[in-house]
Design an enzyme around this catalytic site. Structure first.
Site, PDB file in Angstrom:
ATOM      1  N   ASP A   1     -10.888   1.688  -4.114  1.00  0.00           N
ATOM      2  CA  ASP A   1     -11.341   1.744  -2.725  1.00  0.00           C
ATOM      3  C   ASP A   1     -12.473   2.753  -2.572  1.00  0.00           C
ATOM      4  OD1 ASP A   1      -9.663   3.857  -3.333  1.00  0.00           O
ATOM      5  OD2 ASP A   1      -8.414   3.670  -1.548  1.00  0.00           O
TER       6      ASP A   1
ATOM      7  N   LYS B   1     -18.664   8.704  -3.017  1.00  0.00           N
ATOM      8  CA  LYS B   1     -19.221   9.928  -2.434  1.00  0.00           C
ATOM      9  C   LYS B   1     -20.005  10.650  -3.530  1.00  0.00           C
ATOM     10  CE  LYS B   1     -15.527  10.655   0.960  1.00  0.00           C
ATOM     11  NZ  LYS B   1     -14.375  11.493   1.370  1.00  0.00           N
TER      12      LYS B   1
ATOM     13  N   ARG C   1      -4.929   1.578   7.504  1.00  0.00           N
ATOM     14  CA  ARG C   1      -5.373   0.734   6.385  1.00  0.00           C
ATOM     15  C   ARG C   1      -5.786  -0.656   6.839  1.00  0.00           C
ATOM     16  NH1 ARG C   1      -3.988   3.302   1.563  1.00  0.00           N
ATOM     17  NH2 ARG C   1      -2.028   4.431   1.533  1.00  0.00           N
TER      18      ARG C   1
ATOM     19  N   PHE D   1     -14.637  12.170   5.795  1.00  0.00           N
ATOM     20  CA  PHE D   1     -13.340  11.516   5.641  1.00  0.00           C
ATOM     21  C   PHE D   1     -13.344  10.203   6.414  1.00  0.00           C
ATOM     22  CE2 PHE D   1      -8.946  10.575   6.731  1.00  0.00           C
ATOM     23  CZ  PHE D   1      -8.372  10.609   5.464  1.00  0.00           C
TER      24      PHE D   1
ATOM     25  N   GLY E   1      -4.929   1.621  -1.700  1.00  0.00           N
ATOM     26  CA  GLY E   1      -6.126   1.532  -0.860  1.00  0.00           C
ATOM     27  C   GLY E   1      -7.056   0.366  -1.152  1.00  0.00           C
TER      28      GLY E   1
ATOM     29  N   ASP F   1     -14.199   9.677  -5.034  1.00  0.00           N
ATOM     30  CA  ASP F   1     -14.560  10.938  -4.389  1.00  0.00           C
ATOM     31  C   ASP F   1     -14.912  11.937  -5.508  1.00  0.00           C
ATOM     32  OD1 ASP F   1     -14.711  13.158  -2.774  1.00  0.00           O
ATOM     33  OD2 ASP F   1     -12.671  13.088  -2.040  1.00  0.00           O
TER      34      ASP F   1
ATOM     35  N   ASP G   1      -6.414   5.021   4.278  1.00  0.00           N
ATOM     36  CA  ASP G   1      -5.472   5.495   5.305  1.00  0.00           C
ATOM     37  C   ASP G   1      -5.729   6.932   5.716  1.00  0.00           C
ATOM     38  OD1 ASP G   1      -4.528   6.573   2.748  1.00  0.00           O
ATOM     39  OD2 ASP G   1      -2.794   7.243   3.898  1.00  0.00           O
TER      40      ASP G   1
HETATM   41  P1  5GP Z   1     -10.769  11.288  -6.253  1.00  0.00           P
HETATM   42  O1  5GP Z   1      -9.698  11.343  -7.304  1.00  0.00           O
HETATM   43  O2  5GP Z   1     -11.959  10.469  -6.671  1.00  0.00           O
HETATM   44  O3  5GP Z   1     -11.151  12.632  -5.748  1.00  0.00           O
HETATM   45  O4  5GP Z   1     -10.139  10.632  -4.970  1.00  0.00           O
HETATM   46  C1  5GP Z   1      -9.700   9.360  -4.963  1.00  0.00           C
HETATM   47  C2  5GP Z   1      -8.675   9.141  -3.887  1.00  0.00           C
HETATM   48  O5  5GP Z   1      -8.729  10.082  -2.809  1.00  0.00           O
HETATM   49  C3  5GP Z   1      -8.944   7.807  -3.256  1.00  0.00           C
HETATM   50  O6  5GP Z   1      -8.378   6.755  -3.999  1.00  0.00           O
HETATM   51  C4  5GP Z   1      -8.371   7.990  -1.873  1.00  0.00           C
HETATM   52  O7  5GP Z   1      -6.995   7.731  -1.913  1.00  0.00           O
HETATM   53  C5  5GP Z   1      -8.565   9.454  -1.569  1.00  0.00           C
HETATM   54  N1  5GP Z   1      -9.771   9.673  -0.731  1.00  0.00           N
HETATM   55  C6  5GP Z   1     -10.941  10.267  -1.089  1.00  0.00           C
HETATM   56  N2  5GP Z   1     -11.810  10.292  -0.067  1.00  0.00           N
HETATM   57  C7  5GP Z   1     -11.189   9.674   0.971  1.00  0.00           C
HETATM   58  C8  5GP Z   1     -11.590   9.379   2.334  1.00  0.00           C
HETATM   59  O8  5GP Z   1     -12.701   9.670   2.813  1.00  0.00           O
HETATM   60  N3  5GP Z   1     -10.657   8.752   3.096  1.00  0.00           N
HETATM   61  C9  5GP Z   1      -9.439   8.391   2.638  1.00  0.00           C
HETATM   62  N4  5GP Z   1      -8.632   7.764   3.479  1.00  0.00           N
HETATM   63  N5  5GP Z   1      -9.023   8.659   1.373  1.00  0.00           N
HETATM   64  C10 5GP Z   1      -9.899   9.286   0.550  1.00  0.00           C
END
Ligand code: 5GP
Length: 178
Positions: free
Chosen positions: A104, A135, A169, A156, A49, A107, A163
Site C-alpha cells: 500500500d 514517501k 480503509r 499521514f 493495507g 514509508d 487505516d
Molecule cells: P515502513 O516500514 O515503510 O516505514 O512503513 C510501512 C507501513 O507503515 C505501511 O505498510 C503502513 O502500514 C504504515 N504507514 C506508513 N505511512 C503511513 C501513512 O501515511 N498512513 C497510514 N495509514 N499508514 C502508514
C-alpha cells in the site's frame, strides 16, 4: 469545507482523487504487462493495507500470473537469531520465481527490508516491488522500488486500504490530516 471526514478524533481532507489513483494504477499495470509478460510472476499482496490497491491493479494485469496474500510478522527471537521475520500465509514454493510485492505504502522501507530478507533466503529469481504510494523523503533503504503509483510528502494519509487506528480503509479516495 464539507468534504472533510472525521475518523475517531481526527479530521481528514481529500488528498488524492479516485481519478488520480485509477491513472496511477493503470500505469503500473501497463508497465508490468510489458516488462513481466514472459515471467509468470507471483504477486505477493501484503495485507491488510494493500487489499484495495491489489484488487484494482490485478484487474488490469493481463499476463499469466498467480496471486497470494501474506502478512509480515516480526518478533524478537533469541539473542543469536535477533529479530525474526516470518511471512504468514505463503504456501506456494516460490523458488526460482519472479515475485512482485504489492504494498500500500512505502514509508521508511523497514517493512520492505524485512520482506526482502525473507525472499532472498527463499532463492527467488527476482523480486519486483509495486506500491500505491511512496514517501521518498522518508525512504532510506537501498532496494529499488520498481513500480510507484504516486509519490507523496511525509504526511499521514488514510483511505484506499490505509487505516487510522483500524478505521478508514474503506474510503475510495486518499485523505490527509486536515
Ligand atoms: P515502513 O516500514 O515503510 O516505514 O512503513 C510501512 C507501513 O507503515 C505501511 O505498510 C503502513 O502500514 C504504515 N504507514 C506508513 N505511512 C503511513 C501513512 O501515511 N498512513 C497510514 N495509514 N499508514 C502508514
Amino acid at each position: 469545507m464539507n468534504n472533510l471526514v472525521t475518523i475517531k478524533d481526527k479530521q481528514f481532507k481529500p488528498y488524492i482523487s479516485q481519478q488520480q489513483i485509477t491513472t496511477a494504477v493503470k500505469n503500473i499495470a501497463d508497465a508490468i504487462n510489458t516488462e513481466l509478460a514472459n515471467d509468470f510472476p507471483i504477486f505477493l499482496v501484503v495485507l491488510n493495507g494493500s487489499f484495495m490497491f491489489a484488487a484494482d491493479l490485478l484487474k488490469e494485469v493481463t499476463i499469466p500470473c498467480e496471486i497470494s496474500f501474506i502478512k509480515v510478522a516480526s518478533y524478537h527471537g533469541t539473542s543469536s537469531t535477533g529479530n525474526v521475520t516470518e511471512l504468514i500465509g505463503l504456501t506456494e514454493d516460490i523458488t526460482g520465481r519472479t515475485v512482485v510485492i504489492v504494498e500500500d505504502i512505502v514509508d521508511t522501507g523497514i517493512t520492505l527490508e524485512r520482506l526482502m530478507n525473507v525472499l532472498t533466503r527463499k532463492n527467488v529469481k527476482q523480486t519486483k516491488i509495486a506500491t500505491a504510494l511512496l514517501k521518498p523523503q522518508s525512504y532510506k533503504k537501498q532496494f529499488k522500488v520498481h513500480y510507484v503509483g504516486i509519490e507523496i510528502p511525509n504526511d499521514f494519509v488514510v483511505g484506499y486500504g490505509l487505516d487510522y487506528d483500524g478505521l478508514g480503509r474503506n474510503l475510495k479516495e486518499i485523505y490527509v490530516l486536515a
